[in-house]
Motif scaffolding. Structure first.
Motif, mmCIF file in Angstrom:
data_model
loop_
_atom_site.group_PDB
_atom_site.id
_atom_site.type_symbol
_atom_site.label_atom_id
_atom_site.label_comp_id
_atom_site.label_asym_id
_atom_site.label_seq_id
_atom_site.Cartn_x
_atom_site.Cartn_y
_atom_site.Cartn_z
ATOM 1 N N ASN A 86 4.649 7.389 1.787
ATOM 2 C CA ASN A 86 4.277 8.592 2.529
ATOM 3 C C ASN A 86 3.509 9.532 1.600
ATOM 4 O OD1 ASN A 86 4.130 10.349 4.718
ATOM 5 N ND2 ASN A 86 6.042 11.374 4.169
ATOM 6 N N ASN A 87 2.443 8.989 1.018
ATOM 7 C CA ASN A 87 1.576 9.753 0.126
ATOM 8 C C ASN A 87 0.258 10.046 0.834
ATOM 9 O OD1 ASN A 87 0.826 6.972 0.035
ATOM 10 N ND2 ASN A 87 -0.361 7.355 -1.816
ATOM 11 N N LEU A 88 -0.595 10.816 0.193
ATOM 12 C CA LEU A 88 -1.933 11.076 0.720
ATOM 13 C C LEU A 88 -2.957 10.469 -0.223
ATOM 14 C CD1 LEU A 88 -3.887 12.637 2.729
ATOM 15 C CD2 LEU A 88 -4.018 14.346 0.898
ATOM 16 N N VAL A 123 6.691 -2.299 7.076
ATOM 17 C CA VAL A 123 5.366 -1.700 6.974
ATOM 18 C C VAL A 123 5.535 -0.194 7.126
ATOM 19 C CG1 VAL A 123 3.088 -1.509 8.033
ATOM 20 C CG2 VAL A 123 4.184 -3.750 7.820
ATOM 21 N N PHE A 124 4.923 0.548 6.222
ATOM 22 C CA PHE A 124 5.061 1.999 6.192
ATOM 23 C C PHE A 124 3.752 2.664 6.611
ATOM 24 C CE2 PHE A 124 7.928 0.234 3.048
ATOM 25 C CZ PHE A 124 9.112 0.931 3.249
ATOM 26 N N ASN A 125 3.878 3.827 7.220
ATOM 27 C CA ASN A 125 2.709 4.656 7.486
ATOM 28 C C ASN A 125 2.348 5.445 6.232
ATOM 29 O OD1 ASN A 125 2.491 3.855 10.160
ATOM 30 N ND2 ASN A 125 3.817 5.500 10.895
ATOM 31 N N SER A 126 1.060 5.543 5.984
ATOM 32 C CA SER A 126 0.558 6.337 4.878
ATOM 33 C C SER A 126 -0.609 7.177 5.392
ATOM 34 C CB SER A 126 0.127 5.424 3.725
ATOM 35 O OG SER A 126 -0.109 6.163 2.552
ATOM 36 N N SER A 127 -1.188 7.996 4.532
ATOM 37 C CA SER A 127 -2.211 8.954 4.960
ATOM 38 C C SER A 127 -3.473 8.806 4.124
ATOM 39 C CB SER A 127 -1.687 10.395 4.822
ATOM 40 O OG SER A 127 -0.534 10.596 5.616
ATOM 41 N N ARG A 177 -14.011 11.623 -6.641
ATOM 42 C CA ARG A 177 -12.777 10.990 -7.097
ATOM 43 C C ARG A 177 -12.093 10.284 -5.924
ATOM 44 N NH1 ARG A 177 -13.509 10.565 -12.335
ATOM 45 N NH2 ARG A 177 -13.065 12.407 -13.602
ATOM 46 N N ASN A 178 -11.391 9.185 -6.244
ATOM 47 C CA ASN A 178 -10.458 8.546 -5.325
ATOM 48 C C ASN A 178 -9.060 8.784 -5.877
ATOM 49 O OD1 ASN A 178 -12.408 7.324 -3.543
ATOM 50 N ND2 ASN A 178 -12.853 5.859 -5.173
ATOM 51 N N LEU A 179 -8.187 9.421 -5.080
ATOM 52 C CA LEU A 179 -6.928 9.933 -5.605
ATOM 53 C C LEU A 179 -5.753 9.571 -4.709
ATOM 54 C CD1 LEU A 179 -8.115 13.575 -6.406
ATOM 55 C CD2 LEU A 179 -7.973 11.665 -8.019
ATOM 56 N N SER A 180 -4.571 9.551 -5.327
ATOM 57 C CA SER A 180 -3.307 9.496 -4.600
ATOM 58 C C SER A 180 -2.511 10.740 -4.953
ATOM 59 C CB SER A 180 -2.513 8.244 -4.980
ATOM 60 O OG SER A 180 -1.213 8.279 -4.418
ATOM 61 N N ILE A 181 -2.178 11.529 -3.926
ATOM 62 C CA ILE A 181 -1.329 12.702 -4.121
ATOM 63 C C ILE A 181 0.060 12.317 -3.640
ATOM 64 C CG2 ILE A 181 -0.890 15.087 -3.452
ATOM 65 C CD1 ILE A 181 -4.414 13.739 -3.255
ATOM 66 N N GLU A 182 1.031 12.345 -4.554
ATOM 67 C CA GLU A 182 2.372 11.827 -4.271
ATOM 68 C C GLU A 182 3.399 12.935 -4.424
ATOM 69 O OE1 GLU A 182 2.502 8.602 -7.053
ATOM 70 O OE2 GLU A 182 0.708 7.701 -6.179
#
Length: 594
Positions: free
Chosen positions: A161-163, A95-99, A149-154
């Motif tokens: 570990n994206n936002l 399991v990874f932490n994300s933001s 917008r709903n976004l993923s900043i990678e």
């Protein structure tokens, strides 16, 4: 003040929630006022940022700032989300932490995202279909938004570990803490004694921005109720349960890291709208939104990142019985770290066979799909089992990005002995229009009927594009190759005459024939959904004479909204159009008091 007995909360908890509201609500007011002051005299731009209460995990991988043009930069707090990946050798996985960061705005907002790792090598903002321009300066990505917008900043290709950024519209008509029909939670961390909030008929559960509730929310045998706001359900055993209920609205809530279960369950209910929900899960069977034996359900503008199916639609399961029909999923983004972005049909009632019908998936971005097990692959999985009949499914304007592991389409009439007690009855009528896939990791798709009596019939692909190549009539291919070879896909002998059309070909030789009911009832000031259905593959719809507050989605045929006119009867003309012609039908729509 709310009656604690009617809400399922202790009176002390209600008082504490209201007390926290009074203190923290002024923070929102102050923040809103500051945003207005910075916005200038035209007040065309506005930014609202909410605090994260003490005791709720945050993530320091990114710092986020936002401002309106010419305004001061404001810090946007970052929640810690969790995401899972399955190890194909063990069946479990890390399991990874994300933001996750969120704010509300209107007009124009500038955003700056800074990585704690330092200088950025590569960056991207997804969904790629938004084509959002950005600049990179050292460790910071900056960009501008002019609509929610709903976004993923990678950064540097890191999917964990994206936002994730949820830039919401400004709330309208938010209720006040003294409204007797509102269970109100203001900013702060809230927990109930039994870890459940039961919402009665006619009540609104409001989670203000900055409110975090660690209790499951239940709508059980109720009508005309809702949960709205910009708050968070955190670490709950299941998120939101809607069962045996009618006229239920879910809007603007985030379900973050449930300790178990699904983010939203809709069981044997009618007239349910789920809008602008954000869901993150990492546990086993961590589905997003599951719909069982329900009718007239709208899922609109959601962001789902889940450790099992993002959207699942079934008939009977557990104590829910009956057909499932008129389900619309639109304008949404799906990210399945495990299993399917969309899964339909697995569960039903062998003893009393049921039907799943009239499903629409429209304007969907699939960001990821990762599933090592072949039985559970497919960005779109249409898998009726348990004597279910699946019919009249429409998937249009579907954009699939380069997922990690799985199939584009898995269409099977199945008998999976792990979950089924009988084979599905079949699949009849699937229209997949304007679907694109760009990537290199897709296994061949599968379309398999069980036998001649449990077949797949009347499947039409129109304008299917894979890695920039159109698949269908007029494409360049060896004459003895099938179109399925060009996808590639395997289709067995029990898939009856699938069609692959180009974007201008006629879908039928006849004009549509409308099949939806000619009578419907809406409740004043409550959510309402009515799906126009028709044979002969219409490509557009319309409706004239709708009462105030209801609109027609011409792409899907969904009439939805909240009826605001006086009660009474309205004569509505609905229509469905294909290249041959237009069919019309009179819909008698009654609007009644709640």
């Amino acid at each position: 003040m709310n009656d604690a007995l009617s809400t399922g909360l202790s009176r002390r908890t209600v008082l504490q929630a209201a007390g926290a509201t009074v203190a923290a609500y002024s923070l929102i007011g102050a923040a809103t006022g500051a945003a207005r002051a910075a916005d200038g005299p035209a007040s065309t731009n506005k930014l609202v940022v909410y605090p994260i209460p003490s005791g709720v995990p945050t993530n320091s991988s990114y710092s986020v700032k936002a401002r309106t043009p010419g305004g001061e930069w404001r810090t946007v707090p970052v929640y810690r989300a969790r995401a899972k990946q399955i190890d194909a050798n063990t069946g479990s996985g890390p399991v990874f932490n994300s933001s996750v960061a969120t704010f509300d705005f209107k007009g124009t907002v500038e955003v700056a995202v800074t990585s704690s790792k330092g200088t950025i090598g590569t960056a991207r903002i997804r969904p790629l279909s938004y084509d959002i321009p950005f600049t990179v300066d050292g460790a910071t990505v900056t960009f501008t938004l002019t609509e929610p917008r709903n976004l993923s900043i990678e950064i540097d290709g890191d999917l964990f570990n994206n936002l994730q950024l949820h830039a919401n519209p400004i709330e309208s008509n938010a209720p006040g803490p003294d409204d007797p029909d509102v269970i109100y939670f203001g900013p702060g961390l809230h927990k109930t004694t039994d870890n459940v909030v039961k919402v009665p008929s006619g009540k609104t559960l409001y989670l203000a921005g900055g409110a975090v509730l660690t209790s499951r929310v239940e709508f059980h045998e109720v009508e005309n109720a809702r949960i709205i706001g910009r708050g968070v359900l955190y670490n709950t055993a299941n998120g939101i349960l809607v069962e045996y209920s009618k006229n239920i609205e879910i809007d603007g809530i985030m379900v973050l890291n449930p300790s178990s279960g699904y983010s939203v369950t809709v069981g044997q209910s009618k007239q349910v709208t789920v809008r602008n929900l954000h869901s993150y899960s990492h546990g086993q069977w961590g589905d997003g939104i599951d719909v069982f034996s329900s009718e007239d359900v709208l899922i609109d503008g959601v962001w789902m990142r889940n450790s099992d199916d993002c959207i699942a639609i079934y008939a009977h399961r557990w104590e829910y019985y009956g057909d499932c029909r008129n389900i619309t999923v639109r304008n949404s983004t799906l990210w399945a770290d495990v299993a399917h972005p969309i899964n339909v049909g697995t569960h039903g009632n062998t003893d009393k066979p049921e039907t799943i019908e009239n499903l629409v998936f429209s304007n969907i971005d699939v960001l990821d799909h990762r599933e090592p097990q072949m039985d559970y692959q497919g960005c779109i999985a249409l898998n009726p089992g348990d004597s279910n009949l699946l019919r009249n499914v429409r998937a249009q304007d579907i954009r699939v990005e380069d997922f990690r592991w799985g199939q584009l389409i898995n269409m099977r009439v199945m008998f999976n002995k792990s979950y089924n007690t009988s084979v599905g009855r079949g699949i009849d009528g699937v229209y997949i229009r304007n679907m694109t896939y760009t990537g290199t990791h897709a296994n061949p798709s599968v379309m398999v009927g069980y036998d001649a009596d449990h077949a797949i019939k009347n499947v039409t692909f129109q304008n299917l594009v894979i890695n920039g190549k159109f698949i269908g009539n007029g494409m360049k291919k060896p004459g003895w190759y099938k179109f399925t070879d060009m996808m590639p896909a395997y289709a067995n002998e029990h898939v009856i005459n699938p069609r692959f059309l180009n974007s201008t070909e006629a879908t039928s030789t006849d004009k549509p024939a409308i099949t939806s009911a000619d009578k419907a009832t809406a409740t004043k000031n409550q959510v309402f959904n009515y799906l126009i259905t028709a044979g002969e593959l219409p490509t557009s719809f319309n409706a004239d004479g709708l009462p105030k507050g209801l609109d027609i989605d011409t792409a899907t045929g969904l009439i939805s909204g909240t009826a605001e006119d006086n009660v009474g009867t309205f004569t509505v003309t609905v229509s469905a159009t294909n290249s041959v012609g237009t069919a019309t039908q009179t819909l008698t729509l009654s609007v009644q008091h709640a």
